[in-house]
Design a protein around this motif. Structure first.
Motif, PDB file in Angstrom:
ATOM      1  N   PHE A   6     -71.890  44.504 -29.377  1.00 22.39           N
ATOM      2  CA  PHE A   6     -71.658  42.989 -29.201  1.00 22.39           C
ATOM      3  C   PHE A   6     -71.610  42.469 -27.718  1.00 22.39           C
ATOM      4  O   PHE A   6     -71.665  41.356 -27.303  1.00 22.39           O
ATOM      5  CB  PHE A   6     -70.377  42.441 -29.895  1.00 22.39           C
ATOM      6  CG  PHE A   6     -70.407  42.423 -31.220  1.00 22.39           C
ATOM      7  CD1 PHE A   6     -71.088  41.241 -31.858  1.00 22.39           C
ATOM      8  CD2 PHE A   6     -70.058  43.077 -32.212  1.00 22.39           C
ATOM      9  CE1 PHE A   6     -71.399  41.033 -33.193  1.00 22.39           C
ATOM     10  CE2 PHE A   6     -70.218  43.117 -33.504  1.00 22.39           C
ATOM     11  CZ  PHE A   6     -70.826  41.911 -34.236  1.00 22.39           C
ATOM     12  N   ALA A   7     -71.316  43.461 -26.569  1.00 22.57           N
ATOM     13  CA  ALA A   7     -71.469  43.042 -25.448  1.00 22.57           C
ATOM     14  C   ALA A   7     -72.723  42.599 -24.973  1.00 22.57           C
ATOM     15  O   ALA A   7     -72.705  41.575 -23.888  1.00 22.57           O
ATOM     16  CB  ALA A   7     -70.835  44.321 -24.519  1.00 22.57           C
ATOM     17  N   ILE A   8     -73.538  42.992 -25.626  1.00 21.79           N
ATOM     18  CA  ILE A   8     -75.130  42.469 -25.078  1.00 21.79           C
ATOM     19  C   ILE A   8     -75.272  41.169 -25.463  1.00 21.79           C
ATOM     20  O   ILE A   8     -75.963  40.376 -24.890  1.00 21.79           O
ATOM     21  CB  ILE A   8     -76.281  43.439 -25.761  1.00 21.79           C
ATOM     22  CG1 ILE A   8     -76.180  44.767 -25.206  1.00 21.79           C
ATOM     23  CG2 ILE A   8     -77.619  42.594 -25.472  1.00 21.79           C
ATOM     24  CD1 ILE A   8     -77.082  45.642 -25.803  1.00 21.79           C
ATOM     25  N   LEU A   9     -74.434  40.525 -26.784  1.00 22.46           N
ATOM     26  CA  LEU A   9     -74.912  39.424 -27.061  1.00 22.46           C
ATOM     27  C   LEU A   9     -73.755  38.503 -26.733  1.00 22.46           C
ATOM     28  O   LEU A   9     -74.039  37.258 -26.958  1.00 22.46           O
ATOM     29  CB  LEU A   9     -74.429  39.292 -28.647  1.00 22.46           C
ATOM     30  CG  LEU A   9     -75.543  40.379 -29.592  1.00 22.46           C
ATOM     31  CD1 LEU A   9     -74.968  40.386 -30.950  1.00 22.46           C
ATOM     32  CD2 LEU A   9     -76.899  39.935 -29.433  1.00 22.46           C
ATOM     33  N   GLU A  10     -72.796  38.588 -25.700  1.00 21.18           N
ATOM     34  CA  GLU A  10     -72.091  37.933 -25.236  1.00 21.18           C
ATOM     35  C   GLU A  10     -72.690  36.887 -24.279  1.00 21.18           C
ATOM     36  O   GLU A  10     -73.615  37.395 -23.588  1.00 21.18           O
ATOM     37  CB  GLU A  10     -70.895  38.542 -24.415  1.00 21.18           C
ATOM     38  CG  GLU A  10     -69.952  39.494 -25.397  1.00 21.18           C
ATOM     39  CD  GLU A  10     -68.932  39.957 -24.871  1.00 21.18           C
ATOM     40  OE1 GLU A  10     -68.656  39.754 -23.727  1.00 21.18           O
ATOM     41  OE2 GLU A  10     -68.042  40.696 -25.489  1.00 21.18           O
ATOM     42  N   SER A  13     -73.142  37.947 -20.696  1.00 19.38           N
ATOM     43  CA  SER A  13     -73.929  39.273 -20.013  1.00 19.38           C
ATOM     44  C   SER A  13     -75.140  38.886 -19.133  1.00 19.38           C
ATOM     45  O   SER A  13     -75.651  37.901 -19.302  1.00 19.38           O
ATOM     46  CB  SER A  13     -74.388  39.864 -21.530  1.00 19.38           C
ATOM     47  OG  SER A  13     -75.571  39.145 -21.912  1.00 19.38           O
ATOM     48  N   PRO A  14     -75.163  39.884 -18.277  1.00 22.72           N
ATOM     49  CA  PRO A  14     -76.226  39.683 -17.208  1.00 22.72           C
ATOM     50  C   PRO A  14     -77.744  39.161 -17.866  1.00 22.72           C
ATOM     51  O   PRO A  14     -78.221  38.560 -17.434  1.00 22.72           O
ATOM     52  CB  PRO A  14     -76.130  40.965 -16.481  1.00 22.72           C
ATOM     53  CG  PRO A  14     -74.714  41.388 -16.805  1.00 22.72           C
ATOM     54  CD  PRO A  14     -74.485  41.156 -18.120  1.00 22.72           C
ATOM     55  N   ILE A  20     -81.404  32.887 -19.885  1.00 24.52           N
ATOM     56  CA  ILE A  20     -80.976  31.325 -19.603  1.00 24.52           C
ATOM     57  C   ILE A  20     -81.494  30.888 -18.548  1.00 24.52           C
ATOM     58  O   ILE A  20     -82.096  29.482 -18.462  1.00 24.52           O
ATOM     59  CB  ILE A  20     -79.527  31.071 -20.093  1.00 24.52           C
ATOM     60  CG1 ILE A  20     -79.485  31.493 -21.436  1.00 24.52           C
ATOM     61  CG2 ILE A  20     -79.412  29.643 -19.784  1.00 24.52           C
ATOM     62  CD1 ILE A  20     -77.867  31.637 -22.066  1.00 24.52           C
ATOM     63  N   ASP A  21     -81.312  31.350 -17.506  1.00 28.06           N
ATOM     64  CA  ASP A  21     -81.790  30.869 -16.012  1.00 28.06           C
ATOM     65  C   ASP A  21     -83.026  30.939 -15.907  1.00 28.06           C
ATOM     66  O   ASP A  21     -83.608  29.765 -15.320  1.00 28.06           O
ATOM     67  CB  ASP A  21     -81.194  31.424 -14.920  1.00 28.06           C
ATOM     68  CG  ASP A  21     -79.660  31.571 -14.721  1.00 28.06           C
ATOM     69  OD1 ASP A  21     -79.039  30.568 -15.126  1.00 28.06           O
ATOM     70  OD2 ASP A  21     -79.114  32.295 -13.967  1.00 28.06           O
TER      71      ASP A  21
END
Length: 72
Positions: A6-10, A13-14, A20-21
């Motif tokens: 789930f850390a990747i989906l937060e 996350s970088p 998004i950027d």
């Protein structure tokens, strides 16, 4: 393992932030009327980050993208 997946989906996350950027920069370039070449460059960059993000998300679950592709 579940917590790591789930850390990747937060949202913070970088990888998610970069995707998004890149999408934001692409839309800003379109709205500003930048050159076709610049808009296309930014589109490809945003698409690359999007694919990378999806690939990483599938990989964290252990499914891999190849499982869902059809053979020709």
């Amino acid at each position: 393992m579940k917590k790591e997946a789930f850390a990747i989906l937060e949202p913070g996350s970088p990888l998610m932030t970069q995707a998004i950027d890149a999408l934001r920069r692409y839309h800003e370039a379109q709205a500003a009327g930048q050159s076709v070449e610049e808009v296309e460059r930014l589109r490809l960059k945003a698409e690359g980050f999007s694919r990378l993000s999806r690939s990483s998300n599938f990989g964290c679950w252990g499914t891999g993208m190849t499982r869902f592709t059809s053979s020709q």
